[in-house]
Design a protein around this motif. Structure first.
Motif, PDB file in Angstrom:
ATOM      1  N   ALA A  55       0.773  -1.048   0.018  1.00  0.00           N
ATOM      2  CA  ALA A  55       0.051  -0.071  -0.077  1.00  0.00           C
ATOM      3  C   ALA A  55       0.819   1.301   0.021  1.00  0.00           C
ATOM      4  N   THR A  56       0.330   2.252  -0.501  1.00  0.00           N
ATOM      5  CA  THR A  56       0.990   3.528  -0.608  1.00  0.00           C
ATOM      6  C   THR A  56       0.805   4.366   0.741  1.00  0.00           C
ATOM      7  N   HIS A  57       1.761   5.174   1.061  1.00  0.00           N
ATOM      8  CA  HIS A  57       1.589   5.878   2.247  1.00  0.00           C
ATOM      9  C   HIS A  57       0.855   7.144   2.106  1.00  0.00           C
ATOM     10  N   ASP A  58       0.320   7.472   0.783  1.00  0.00           N
ATOM     11  CA  ASP A  58      -0.594   8.748   0.569  1.00  0.00           C
ATOM     12  C   ASP A  58      -1.888   8.086   0.756  1.00  0.00           C
ATOM     13  N   SER A  59      -2.733   9.184   1.348  1.00  0.00           N
ATOM     14  CA  SER A  59      -4.089   8.943   1.841  1.00  0.00           C
ATOM     15  C   SER A  59      -4.927   9.414   0.712  1.00  0.00           C
ATOM     16  N   GLY A  60      -6.062   8.798   0.571  1.00  0.00           N
ATOM     17  CA  GLY A  60      -6.884   9.666  -0.474  1.00  0.00           C
ATOM     18  C   GLY A  60      -7.587  10.860   0.071  1.00  0.00           C
ATOM     19  N   THR A  61      -8.360  11.618  -0.610  1.00  0.00           N
ATOM     20  CA  THR A  61      -9.020  12.582  -0.153  1.00  0.00           C
ATOM     21  C   THR A  61     -10.356  12.095   0.566  1.00  0.00           C
ATOM     22  N   PRO A  62     -10.574  12.636   1.650  1.00  0.00           N
ATOM     23  CA  PRO A  62     -11.661  12.187   2.420  1.00  0.00           C
ATOM     24  C   PRO A  62     -13.135  12.687   1.930  1.00  0.00           C
ATOM     25  N   ASP A  63     -14.023  11.934   2.101  1.00  0.00           N
ATOM     26  CA  ASP A  63     -15.222  12.406   1.807  1.00  0.00           C
ATOM     27  C   ASP A  63     -15.921  13.491   2.732  1.00  0.00           C
ATOM     28  N   PRO A  64     -16.578  14.726   2.283  1.00  0.00           N
ATOM     29  CA  PRO A  64     -17.100  15.575   3.233  1.00  0.00           C
ATOM     30  C   PRO A  64     -18.353  14.856   3.664  1.00  0.00           C
ATOM     31  N   VAL A  65     -18.320  14.941   5.228  1.00  0.00           N
ATOM     32  CA  VAL A  65     -19.409  14.569   5.979  1.00  0.00           C
ATOM     33  C   VAL A  65     -19.444  15.331   7.080  1.00  0.00           C
ATOM     34  N   ARG A  66     -21.116  14.913   7.505  1.00  0.00           N
ATOM     35  CA  ARG A  66     -21.515  15.767   8.753  1.00  0.00           C
ATOM     36  C   ARG A  66     -21.714  14.601   9.547  1.00  0.00           C
ATOM     37  N   ILE A  79     -33.150   8.690   8.344  1.00  0.00           N
ATOM     38  CA  ILE A  79     -31.860   9.655   8.074  1.00  0.00           C
ATOM     39  C   ILE A  79     -31.520   9.592   6.903  1.00  0.00           C
ATOM     40  N   ALA A  80     -31.470   8.405   6.114  1.00  0.00           N
ATOM     41  CA  ALA A  80     -31.048   8.342   4.852  1.00  0.00           C
ATOM     42  C   ALA A  80     -32.154   9.216   3.685  1.00  0.00           C
ATOM     43  N   GLY A  81     -33.166   9.053   4.166  1.00  0.00           N
ATOM     44  CA  GLY A  81     -34.225   9.835   3.218  1.00  0.00           C
ATOM     45  C   GLY A  81     -34.341  11.202   3.429  1.00  0.00           C
ATOM     46  N   GLN A  82     -33.769  11.867   4.611  1.00  0.00           N
ATOM     47  CA  GLN A  82     -33.653  13.169   4.774  1.00  0.00           C
ATOM     48  C   GLN A  82     -32.426  13.836   4.006  1.00  0.00           C
ATOM     49  N   VAL A  83     -31.417  13.104   3.844  1.00  0.00           N
ATOM     50  CA  VAL A  83     -30.324  13.780   2.809  1.00  0.00           C
ATOM     51  C   VAL A  83     -30.115  13.195   1.426  1.00  0.00           C
ATOM     52  N   ASN A 100     -19.860   4.292   8.114  1.00  0.00           N
ATOM     53  CA  ASN A 100     -19.846   3.985   9.666  1.00  0.00           C
ATOM     54  C   ASN A 100     -19.653   2.376  10.183  1.00  0.00           C
ATOM     55  N   SER A 101     -19.239   1.723   8.995  1.00  0.00           N
ATOM     56  CA  SER A 101     -19.081   0.237   9.410  1.00  0.00           C
ATOM     57  C   SER A 101     -19.953  -0.204   9.882  1.00  0.00           C
ATOM     58  N   LEU A 102     -21.479  -0.213   9.420  1.00  0.00           N
ATOM     59  CA  LEU A 102     -22.665  -0.753  10.138  1.00  0.00           C
ATOM     60  C   LEU A 102     -22.711  -1.959   9.325  1.00  0.00           C
ATOM     61  N   SER A 103     -23.112  -3.114   9.999  1.00  0.00           N
ATOM     62  CA  SER A 103     -23.317  -4.521   9.365  1.00  0.00           C
ATOM     63  C   SER A 103     -24.861  -4.518   9.225  1.00  0.00           C
ATOM     64  N   GLY A 104     -25.677  -3.787   9.712  1.00  0.00           N
ATOM     65  CA  GLY A 104     -27.160  -3.848   9.614  1.00  0.00           C
ATOM     66  C   GLY A 104     -27.968  -2.508   9.648  1.00  0.00           C
ATOM     67  N   ALA A 105     -29.084  -2.505   9.788  1.00  0.00           N
ATOM     68  CA  ALA A 105     -29.951  -1.153   9.831  1.00  0.00           C
ATOM     69  C   ALA A 105     -30.032  -0.704  11.298  1.00  0.00           C
ATOM     70  N   VAL A 109     -29.695   4.829  20.398  1.00  0.00           N
ATOM     71  CA  VAL A 109     -30.083   6.179  20.576  1.00  0.00           C
ATOM     72  C   VAL A 109     -28.934   6.924  21.159  1.00  0.00           C
ATOM     73  N   GLY A 110     -28.432   7.910  20.538  1.00  0.00           N
ATOM     74  CA  GLY A 110     -27.083   8.871  21.097  1.00  0.00           C
ATOM     75  C   GLY A 110     -26.012   8.382  20.035  1.00  0.00           C
ATOM     76  N   GLN A 111     -25.982   7.317  19.383  1.00  0.00           N
ATOM     77  CA  GLN A 111     -25.128   6.830  18.470  1.00  0.00           C
ATOM     78  C   GLN A 111     -24.817   8.197  17.374  1.00  0.00           C
ATOM     79  N   LYS A 112     -23.557   8.273  16.980  1.00  0.00           N
ATOM     80  CA  LYS A 112     -23.202   9.177  16.008  1.00  0.00           C
ATOM     81  C   LYS A 112     -22.825   8.630  14.856  1.00  0.00           C
ATOM     82  N   LEU A 113     -23.377   9.024  13.511  1.00  0.00           N
ATOM     83  CA  LEU A 113     -23.307   8.754  12.512  1.00  0.00           C
ATOM     84  C   LEU A 113     -22.804   9.712  11.551  1.00  0.00           C
ATOM     85  N   ALA A 114     -21.701   9.353  10.531  1.00  0.00           N
ATOM     86  CA  ALA A 114     -21.210  10.279   9.654  1.00  0.00           C
ATOM     87  C   ALA A 114     -22.109  10.034   8.325  1.00  0.00           C
TER      88      ALA A 114
END
Length: 118
Positions: A55-66, A79-83, A100-105, A109-114
């Motif tokens: 692998a290279t040491h260069d990182s890719g450009t990160p996707d802009p997230v909120r 949440i997906a329907g809103q954006v 977010n490395s989620l295996s399911g849907a 409560v309180g979980q932070k999602l990118a």
């Protein structure tokens, strides 16, 4: 009715038999040595070619997230329907799951999602 008769066009009894050369026969120890030598050569080739797969040491450009905090009653599809653009909710759900490395849907409560910015 028709009749079919077969007559040999070549008389094989007049051909002299060809002597076959003896084949190489290995003992069990010879077969083991042969297999081990083959595996050793394959291992050396894999080690030698392994340097090409680094692998290279260069990182890719990160996707802009909120970042969105999950509230009571929120679902991943809500949440997906809103954006998401109209008709592209499934693609947004898949993208949020990958970010977010989620295996399911399931969400907590309180979980932070990118969430991708549009």
């Amino acid at each position: 009715m028709s009749t079919l008769s077969i007559s040999p066009a070549f008389d094989f009894s007049m051909v002299e038999p060809v002597e076959t050369k003896p084949t190489v026969r290995l003992t069990q120890r010879g077969r083991v040595v042969f297999v081990l030598a083959f595996l050793m050569v394959a291992f050396v080739v894999m080690i030698a070619m392994g340097g090409w797969a680094t692998a290279t040491h260069d990182s890719g450009t990160p996707d802009p997230v909120r970042v969105v905090e999950v509230q009571e009653g929120d679902t991943l599809y809500d949440i997906a329907g809103q954006v998401a653009r109209p008709g592209h909710v499934r693609e947004m759900v898949h993208q949020i799951q990958q970010l977010n490395s989620l295996s399911g849907a399931g969400l907590q409560v309180g979980q932070k999602l990118a969430i991708p910015k549009d």
